[in-house]
Design an enzyme around this catalytic site. Structure first.
Site, mmCIF file in Angstrom:
data_model
loop_
_atom_site.group_PDB
_atom_site.id
_atom_site.type_symbol
_atom_site.label_atom_id
_atom_site.label_comp_id
_atom_site.label_asym_id
_atom_site.label_seq_id
_atom_site.Cartn_x
_atom_site.Cartn_y
_atom_site.Cartn_z
ATOM 1 C CG ASN A 53 10.931 -75.370 41.860
ATOM 2 O OD1 ASN A 53 10.278 -75.655 40.855
ATOM 3 N ND2 ASN A 53 11.646 -76.267 42.530
ATOM 4 C CD1 TRP A 54 6.044 -70.913 40.593
ATOM 5 C CD2 TRP A 54 4.717 -70.956 38.791
ATOM 6 N NE1 TRP A 54 5.706 -69.620 40.297
ATOM 7 C CE2 TRP A 54 4.899 -69.611 39.192
ATOM 8 C CE3 TRP A 54 3.926 -71.212 37.668
ATOM 9 C CZ2 TRP A 54 4.316 -68.542 38.511
ATOM 10 C CZ3 TRP A 54 3.341 -70.153 36.986
ATOM 11 C CH2 TRP A 54 3.536 -68.829 37.414
ATOM 12 C CE LYS A 55 9.465 -77.838 44.819
ATOM 13 N NZ LYS A 55 9.725 -78.563 46.053
ATOM 14 C CG HIS A 64 14.652 -79.576 42.912
ATOM 15 N ND1 HIS A 64 14.031 -80.540 43.656
ATOM 16 C CD2 HIS A 64 14.354 -78.384 43.493
ATOM 17 C CE1 HIS A 64 13.375 -79.952 44.660
ATOM 18 N NE2 HIS A 64 13.553 -78.650 44.575
ATOM 19 C CD GLU A 68 10.759 -81.756 44.762
ATOM 20 O OE1 GLU A 68 10.387 -81.165 43.735
ATOM 21 O OE2 GLU A 68 10.552 -81.323 45.925
ATOM 22 C CD GLU A 92 16.033 -76.117 46.917
ATOM 23 O OE1 GLU A 92 15.181 -75.270 47.122
ATOM 24 O OE2 GLU A 92 15.849 -77.090 46.157
ATOM 25 N N GLY A 129 9.700 -78.671 51.454
ATOM 26 C CA GLY A 129 8.286 -79.026 51.509
ATOM 27 C C GLY A 129 7.821 -79.554 52.853
ATOM 28 C CB SER A 142 10.388 -74.966 54.762
ATOM 29 O OG SER A 142 9.928 -76.273 54.467
HETATM 30 P P1 PGA Z 1 9.742 -75.591 49.437
HETATM 31 O O1 PGA Z 1 10.560 -76.117 48.162
HETATM 32 O O2 PGA Z 1 9.912 -74.092 49.492
HETATM 33 O O3 PGA Z 1 8.310 -75.999 49.182
HETATM 34 O O4 PGA Z 1 10.326 -76.245 50.637
HETATM 35 C C1 PGA Z 1 11.793 -75.558 47.820
HETATM 36 C C2 PGA Z 1 12.339 -76.252 46.595
HETATM 37 O O5 PGA Z 1 12.181 -77.469 46.471
HETATM 38 O O6 PGA Z 1 12.929 -75.605 45.719
#
Ligand code: PGA
Length: 246
Positions: free
Chosen positions: A9-11, A94, A96, A161, A167, A206
Site C-alpha cells: 500500500n503505497w499510500k 483503510h 486512514e 490492521e 506506521g 509495521s
Molecule cells: P505500515 O502501514 O506498514 O506503514 O504500518 C500498513 C497499512 O497502513 O496498510
C-alpha cells in the site's frame, strides 16, 4: 501453509518517476518462486505502471473506490474505471480513510459490493484503536466491523490492521496477532457459515523485513498488507521472500 499474498500500500507517496523505478526494481528482483504480490500505487500512477505489471506476475491494486459506477461525485474514482485500467484489487475501509474521510462501515460495505460487481477483489480493512485494545473491547469492535463492512456473500480479503500498529514501527506481537486471527476466523465462520472459512485474513501494521518471517508464519495469516516498507524495493522483496509461495 497455503500460498500467501503480499500487498503493498503505497499510500500518498512518490512521483511517476519513483513509481516506475519501484515497479522495475520489484519486477527484476521478484524471486522465481514468489507468493501472490499486489502493489497499490496512488490513482495517478496506476495507468503508468500497468503495462509493466501486466507483463509480470505482480498484480495491480488501488487504494479506494466509490460505491457507484459513474455519476456526479467530484473527485471520486469508480470501480469500473479501475477495472478498465487493468486493476484487479482494491483496498477499502483503510483506517486512514475511516479517520480522515469519515468512512463508516456501511460505506465500506457498499464499496465492497460495487468493487465485486466490477470484477475487483476487495481488501477490506478492519482494526481497533489503542484504547479499544487496552480496554479489552477490541473483539467487540472487530466483530462489529466485520458485520458492518462485509456484505453478504463476501468473497474478498480481510486485512486486520490494528490502528496503533500502523506506521508506528510497533507491529502487534505474534501472540496478539495469533489470538486475534483465531478470534476473527471464528467470527467470520459465525457470521458467514462455511464460506467464512475461506476468507483470507491478512495482517497489516509495521510489517517489515525484520519481522516478516515471524508474522507470516502465524497460523491463519494469509499474507500481509504493507505500508511504509512497500516503498523500498529491498524491504518489500524481503517480505515477499518470507511468504509462502506453495
Ligand atoms: P505500515 O502501514 O506498514 O506503514 O504500518 C500498513 C497499512 O497502513 O496498510
Amino acid at each position: 501453509m497455503s500460498r500467501q499474498i503480499i500487498v503493498g500500500n503505497w499510500k500518498m507517496n512518490g512521483t511517476r518517476q519513483d513509481a516506475q523505478a519501484l515497479v522495475q526494481a520489484l519486477i527484476s528482483g521478484l524471486p522465481a518462486s514468489a507468493p501472490d504480490v499486489v502493489v497499490c500505487p496512488p490513482f495517478t500512477q496506476l495507468a503508468l505502471v500497468e503495462p509493466a505489471l501486466a507483463a509480470s506476475p505482480i498484480g495491480l491494486g488501488a487504494q479506494d473506490c466509490h460505491k457507484d459506477v459513474s455519476g456526479a461525485h467530484t473527485g471520486d474514482i469508480s470501480p469500473l474505471m479501475l477495472a478498465d485500467l487493468g486493476v484487479t484489487h482494491v483496498i477499502l475501509g483503510h483506517s486512514e480513510r475511516r479517520q480522515e474521510h469519515g468512512e463508516l462501515d456501511e460505506t465500506v460495505r457498499e464499496k465492497a459490493v460495487a468493487a465485486t460487481k466490477a470484477g475487483l477483489t476487495p481488501i477490506v480493512c478492519i482494526g481497533e484503536t489503542e484504547e479499544q485494545r487496552e480496554s479489552g473491547e477490541y473483539e467487540d469492535v472487530l466483530g462489529w466491523q466485520i458485520k458492518g463492512s462485509l456484505p453478504d456473500g463476501f468473497a474478498g480479503i480481510v486485512a486486520y490492521e490494528p490502528i496503533w500498529a500502523i506506521g508506528t514501527g510497533l507491529a502487534a506481537t505474534t501472540d496478539q496477532i495469533a489470538q486475534t486471527m483465531s478470534f476473527l476466523r471464528a467470527e467470520l465462520v459465525r457470521q458467514f457459515g462455511e464460506a467464512g472459512k475461506a476468507i483470507k485474513i491478512l495482517y497489516g501494521g509495521s510489517v517489515n523485513a525484520g519481522n516478516a518471517v515471524s508474522v507470516l508464519s502465524i497460523p491463519e495469516v494469509a499474507g500481509a498488507l504493507v505500508g511504509g516498507a512497500s516503498l523500498k524495493a529491498d524491504a518489500f522483496l524481503s517480505i515477499v521472500s518470507a511468504a509462502s509461495a506453495a
